[in-house]
Structures are given as structure tokens and as C-alpha cells.
Design an enzyme around this catalytic site. Sequence first.
Site, PDB file in Angstrom:
ATOM      1  N   GLU A 117       0.804  -0.859  -0.016  1.00 16.54           N
ATOM      2  CA  GLU A 117       0.022  -0.291  -0.002  1.00 16.54           C
ATOM      3  C   GLU A 117       0.535   1.367   0.133  1.00 16.54           C
ATOM      4  OE1 GLU A 117      -3.300   0.010   0.102  1.00 16.54           O
ATOM      5  OE2 GLU A 117      -3.765   1.856   1.052  1.00 16.54           O
ATOM      6  N   ASP A 118       2.128   1.797   0.998  1.00  9.50           N
ATOM      7  CA  ASP A 118       2.590   2.093   0.701  1.00  9.50           C
ATOM      8  C   ASP A 118       3.847   3.022  -0.004  1.00  9.50           C
ATOM      9  OD1 ASP A 118       0.285   2.920   2.586  1.00  9.50           O
ATOM     10  OD2 ASP A 118       1.812   2.390   4.804  1.00  9.50           O
TER      11      ASP A 118
END
Length: 736
Positions: free
Chosen positions: A91-92
Amino acid sequence: MAEVKYSEAEVKELARLYKDLLRGTYQELTTEDKKSIRKAFDLSIEAHKDQRRKSGEPYVYHPIAVAKIVADEIGLGATSIIAALLHDVVEDTSYTLEDIEQIFGETIARIVNGLTKIKSLSNESSSLQAENYRKMLLTLHDDVRVILIKIADRYHNMLTLDAMIPEKQARIAAETLYIYAPLAHRLGLYTIKTELEDLGLKYTEPEVYYSIARQIKESKQKREKYINSFSEIIKSSLENEGYIFEIHGRTKSIHSIRNKMKRQGVSFEEVYDKFAIRIIYKPQSKDEKHDAWKIYSIVTDHFSPNPVRLRDWMTQPKSTGYEALHTTVMGPGGKWVEVQIRSQRMHEIAEKGYAAHYKYKHGTSKESGLDQWLNKLKDALENSEEDAIDFVESIKLNLYSKEIYTFTPDGEIKSLPKGATPIDFAYAVHTEVGEHCRGAKVNGKIVPLNKELTSGDQVEIITSENQKPKQAWLDYAVTSRARSKIKSSLKEEQKRLAEEGKEILQRKLKSIKVKFNDKTINNLVNYFKLKTSLDLFFRIGNGAVSNSDLKKFAAVQNNTLYSLFKTKRPKKKISSVQDNDEVSQKFDMVVFGKDEETLPYTPAKCCNPIPGDKVFGFTTINEGIKLHRQDCPNAINLQANYRYRILKAVWIDSTQREFKVNINVSGIDNVGIVNDVTLVISNAMNVNIQRINIDSEAGYFEGHIRVSVKNIDQLNKLIENLKSIEGVRKVEREKS
Ligand code: MN
């Protein structure tokens, strides 16, 4: 360790966290497992190196903390620990799902993918919560570990929620209460569920949270003292039997206290006054169930148990895997105390859920046991009915018991037939108590005398010397003992009143110049449509036939022609305010709650309620009250998870709105006063009695009446009419 953007102190801290993570795993790990975990740990540090949390801490502390919760508190194995360490990586950071799959394999990549999917969903607007919830449940078909890790993730976010901006705090907290706490509950993660609820409350309703937290702190000593006094009594008996055990008070969570207060409309003290005690024992034999029953028998030697509150979760564990033996006993000072008897193993299951269950069943590090657990969790979630066993259990008890067990304030058992009321209870205690029964408290609350008792009720009868059995009691009493006693005292009372009535009649007839003889009595009996002279004397004696009735009779006597037209017993004429005969309904106003208040609200966008719809109000965190239709698709979820935020609401015609008014009436008591007062009110058009309470003592009565009226004219008229009742001295509207 990876190339660094971390300070020296942080590198040290990371090393400590790593050791701590491995030391605290609930499952035993193989060398292979440890190697993979190390790899994931390092990758996470490297991937998140450019990120910091709002507090300034390295971001990677978060996935590590989540992995720790997964490993230790939830008790999952290496696969889940690795997935937790990596849960924010895709995600990051610049790492892709393909990277993860290549390094850690397909299973872990799939779990990480599931976690990523949930995240992107929950970033959508909060009105999609219901849909979000559903989708999250659907991902369970892939792998239940996704949910468990997600719960751990949310748990850690809640623990560190201070580091978020306030607007986000409330939203995340609400979502936690709505989705994650019920899920954690369903999965048997009791400790985490409780934490999530308390943290959720802390950020959604901080004043409530801190106020209850303060009260818990303040009452701590008193509570501990009580629990000590309880344990003192059974301690030596348990020790004599050679048991190794601990006795704890179960601390109720802030959230559950708050819910109880809301749901039952009671104060903090009333909720907190209920104690629960846990006896956690080391089994003496191979059969820990046998030990539990032995301990049960020791406990109930000292305290009398409430037979319907016995729960054997050992023979038939809850669907969440919970095992224990529960009973409720009458503790010191006449207080109900729930006693939970658990072996150390059962206790661990209660705290951790199935992970413990399978650890014990299959020994350590058996991934197969864990798989079984995960499958069972899936079943538990797919079977959407809440605690099916709980449900069946309670139905069974209510259906098959024809007898109920109630208790005196001293803890003495009175068994009564089902349907029994405080009147039956009073007569069961003693005839004298029954005969002078004036009111009753059930579990500390005043109740009407016709309130049906249920098993476990503790009943206190309030008596008064002046009280006598009433005709109405025959409608309330079900036991033959109470009924026959009531009947015989009523008969005596009737005889007494009839004798009195006869004398009164003689006197009264004399004053209106009518002869007291058999003919007059016969005429009177006919005029009032009675059967016997006793009936007549009795009604004179109890005041049912008034002076003015007699005067009218006399008038009729003197004009027999007129009597042909007027044979009906005349009633007191009560004037009333007339409304239009027909008022059409036009719904133009929403009122909320029991008191039908008008409050500001907005119609919910999801279901757009229109005037006349069946509706309810829902208190939102930021947008005040939203009005939903009862058949709104969100209604079930809202009502299930947020009972305490639901407001009763109804569309009304504002021209027909009613106002509740309290009226105090007082004066000289005479036997018919209650009848007269209620008659006046019920004869007044469009006035409804909400509540009526009349006390009389030594010839003086005081009544508190709550009525609903449409307007001030009606109210004034009513007050006037009440004032005209014989004996009434004062009628006042209560200032509220
Ligand atoms: Mn996270």
C-alpha cells in the site's frame, strides 16, 4: 539490518522489538519460521524507511506492533506474523505484490493482498460502512487470517489514535465500534474486543468515557472489599479440598457499563453493583469438568444459587469456543454475584479464543490445529446468527420452566408459579405481609403490583398498616393461597361496608325526606340496576352511589311520569372541550423519544423518509440526528450495533400534538376518590392518563397524575373538573 534512515537509538529499539516479537509468540516457531520472519522484518524496515508517523516515530514501529499482537495476543503462527509485518508495504511503499509473492510465496502475498483491499475500501466515505462491512466479510472466504490481522492492525491504530487528526479519530473510532469490535467478539477475541470497545467509546463520546472511568476508579476500593469478603468465605473450603486457584473480580468494561446504563435506563451504581467473580483453578484430575462441578458445589454450599442462571459452557462450548461454568449466587449482603468457574486452560481460551483451544488440543506448533481453528472461525462468521447456543438456551429456560424462583431481600428462595406477581410473593412470605402490601420493589426498582415476576427477581414488599386487600388484586394474583386470602378479606370488608352503608342510607334518605322502608329500598335497587339490597348498601358504603345520585333518585321518585324517560343511572356530568368531529390526519412533524420532543434532524440520504413513513432517529457523531425509514437497508446494522444511538421517532400531525402535564391533586380521602378522579379524567375528551399514583394516609390523599392534553384549554377544564370532586382540596399543575 537494512541500510538506514534510522537514528542509532532507533536501530537499537528495532533490535529490541525484534527480540521481543520472537520471545512472545504463542505458537512455537521452527528455525525456518524464524528465518522468514527475520526476512520480513528487515524488508519492512527497509520499505518504510522514508515514512514517519505523526508522532515522529518511524512508521515501521506500527507493522511490528501489529505483528506482535498477532503473534502474542491472537496467537497466530509464522505465516500471519510475516503478513502482519508486511501488511502496509504494498500500500505505502514501492514494493509490489509480485515482489512479495516472489520472496515469501503465494499464501503470504494473498493475505497481504486481502489486507490491502480492505484498506482501500475503508478509505471511502463513512456512509459506505455497511457495504464495507459486507465486503470485508466476503474476503473471509479467501483466508480468515486477513480479518485477524486486520483486527490487530485496527487495535494498534486505536491504541495510537492520539497521533491522528481529530476528525479522523472520530470516524475511525466509530468504524471500530461498528465493524471491528463485533467481529472480534464473533471470533472469540474477548480481550481485544473489550479494548476496541473502550477505545472506540473514548474517541466517540469522550465525556461519557472519562466519567465512567472516573467512577470506576472511585468505587474500586468498595468493590475490592466486597470481592474479598466473598472469597474469604469460600477460600478455606477450596483449600481444604486441595485446590490451587485464583479468585478475581471480573472488571466490567467501560463500554459495557455504558451500554447497560443506556439500555436499562439505570445509573452507574446500579450496573456496577452487580459483581462477577472468576475462580480460575488448576485441575486436580484429568477431568477438569469434574473439578468445576466440585468447585460449584463448594461455592453453593456457602451461597444459595439462582437455579435458572446456571450455564454449563463446558459440555456445550459457545460457538466461539468459550468454555466455563457460570452460576449466579446470592452473595454477602443479599447481592447477586455471578461466579465463573474456569480451569486455567478454559481461562486462556476465554482470553485468546480458539488459538488456545487448539494449542491445548493438538499440542504446540501444530499448524494443523491452527488450520482447524481458522476453518471453525470461518464457519462461525458465515453462520450469521448471533450466538445460536445462547439463544436456544434462553428460549429453553423460559419455555419449559413452569416455576420461577424469586428471592427475599435476605436471599431466601420463594418458588412461585409462572405468571406470579408481587401480590403472590407477598402472600407467600406471610398473610400479614400480603394483606398490608402496598407496593413492591423488584431488583431495587418500584414496580406495579401486577408486574409479572421472573426467575431470579429479588422482591421487597412495602407494607402499610392502612392498606387492605383490593378487588383488583384478584386480577393480579395467580396462586391459590393469595386468591383465597384476598377473597375472604374482601368478603369481610364488603359486609362491613354494607352495614355502614345501610346506616348512611338511613341518614341520607332522612335528610332528603324519603322514607327508609322496603319499598324505597326496592325502588333504589331497581333504579341503580342492582340485584339485592346488600349490593345497594355496599355501594352506598363504598361511595359508589353519591349524594347527588340519591337526590336525583328522590326527584324521580317524586315524578314517576318523568321516571319513564329517565331510568338510566345518571352519571356525574363532566364538561369537556369539544374538538371537531372529524380531523383529517396530515403528518407534518417528527417527534422523538418517549416524551415526543421536537428535535432538529435531517432526513437520511440512504432512504429519504417522507411524512407518514415508519421512521427512527439515529444520532450521528458529526451531523446530529438523521431520520431513517424503518425499512432502510442500513436500519438493521444501525440497530444491531448502535442500539444506544437509536431514537424512537414518529410522524405526527402537529395540530393533534399532545403535551404531557403533571398534575398534583390532594384532599380528604374518601373511599371512592380514586374512582372519581380517574372518572373525571377519562370522561374529559381527548385527555389521556399516562400515569396515576394516589397515596393516602390517615384520611388525607395525595395524587400525582400525568396526562396528555392537546391544549391549555383542555388542561384548564380538566383542572376545574378535578376541583369539583367531593373531597378534593387542591389541584395544581406541576411546574416542570
Ligand atoms: Mn496498518
